[in-house]
Design an enzyme around this catalytic site. Structure first.
Site, PDB file in Angstrom:
ATOM      1  N   ASP A   8      19.100  23.415  59.534  1.00  0.00           N
ATOM      2  CA  ASP A   8      17.931  24.273  59.396  1.00  0.00           C
ATOM      3  C   ASP A   8      17.307  24.460  60.768  1.00  0.00           C
ATOM      4  OD1 ASP A   8      18.487  24.220  56.736  1.00  0.00           O
ATOM      5  OD2 ASP A   8      16.675  23.153  56.132  1.00  0.00           O
ATOM      6  N   ASP A 129      15.955  30.343  45.045  1.00  0.00           N
ATOM      7  CA  ASP A 129      15.115  29.175  45.271  1.00  0.00           C
ATOM      8  C   ASP A 129      14.035  29.151  44.207  1.00  0.00           C
ATOM      9  OD1 ASP A 129      16.634  29.011  47.599  1.00  0.00           O
ATOM     10  OD2 ASP A 129      15.157  30.116  48.773  1.00  0.00           O
TER      11      ASP A 129
END
Length: 239
Positions: A8, A129
């Site tokens: 990330d 998500d």
């Protein structure tokens, strides 16, 4: 089942967030490309990259870090975060990203997902998500009334390569993945489902594998913290 080590990217560094909160950031490596090489050297088949700044800003921000990773590794990489138009999709695929992940636009512009999947077969994934089964967008900052299963099913005929399902409340929390919800989603759609969020031990991976319906799993913090040994995990998943 394929294990995708996660990198990330925030402000050019490899980080992890806690439950998607940009203010709760842990920096794990100042050189994301070095981290990518380490994952590759351990034997991973894929890399999972996320431009966190891009997810919030709606356009690529950590492009230099992504390109350095691509230049210094040979395994395929999938990338999400800030990819919200065809030009950006085309740009990343031309630069060597193997698969782009479309999240926010899957809700806001599903026709773009369909057009991209048709134009680039096998190279477009949808990132779903969710909190409590409801889809969140724009770097998880905005919640919708859409149910994950309903949105996934809406892309059944689109040619999407995979669905990456993240349980936001499990992400970065080292509490284990939501195996039941992920398996339910995988059974509800013919699109391969990749689990994300909370994978923190070898037993978590085995639980996902043993459902028999989950195509892959993404892990980040556990690999950085040492709670999950990448080589051992890869060996377990190839048995």
């Amino acid at each position: 089942m394929i294990l995708y080590p996660a990198i990330d990217l925030k402000d050019g560094q490899a980080v992890r967030l806690l439950k998607g909160d940009m203010d709760k950031t842990t920096v794990f490596n100042d050189d994301p490309a070095a981290q990518a090489r380490a994952f590759q050297d351990a034997g991973c088949q894929w890399l999972h990259l996320v431009d966190l700044n891009g997810a919030f800003e709606g356009q690529p921000v950590n492009g230099a870090a992504v390109e350095k990773i691509l230049a210094e590794t040979t395994v395929p990489a999938q990338l999400g975060g800030g990819i919200r138009d065809m030009a950006t999709i085309e740009m990343w695929l031309a630069r060597g990203i193997a698969r782009v992940i479309l999240g926010t636009v899957a809700v806001e512009d599903p026709d773009l997902v369909r057009a991209a999947a048709k134009a680039f077969p096998g190279q477009v994934a949808v990132g779903l998500d969710a909190r409590e089964g409801r889809v969140a967008t724009r770097g998880w900052a905005e919640e919708t009334d859409l149910m994950v299963t309903d949105l996934a099913r809406s892309f059944e005929d689109a040619g999407v390569a995979a669905i990456i399902y993240t349980d936001i409340n499990r992400d970065g929390a080292m509490q284990g993945p939501n195996v039941a919800a992920t398996a339910d989603l995988a059974r509800a759609t013919t699109i391969p489902v990749i689990a994300s969020g909370g994978v923190s031990s070898l037993s978590d991976l085995v639980a996902l594998r043993d459902t028999g319906v989950i195509a892959g799993a993404i892990s980040g913090r556990a690999l950085y913290d040492g709670a999950l040994d990448l080589a051992a995990a890869l060996a377990a998943l190839t048995r």
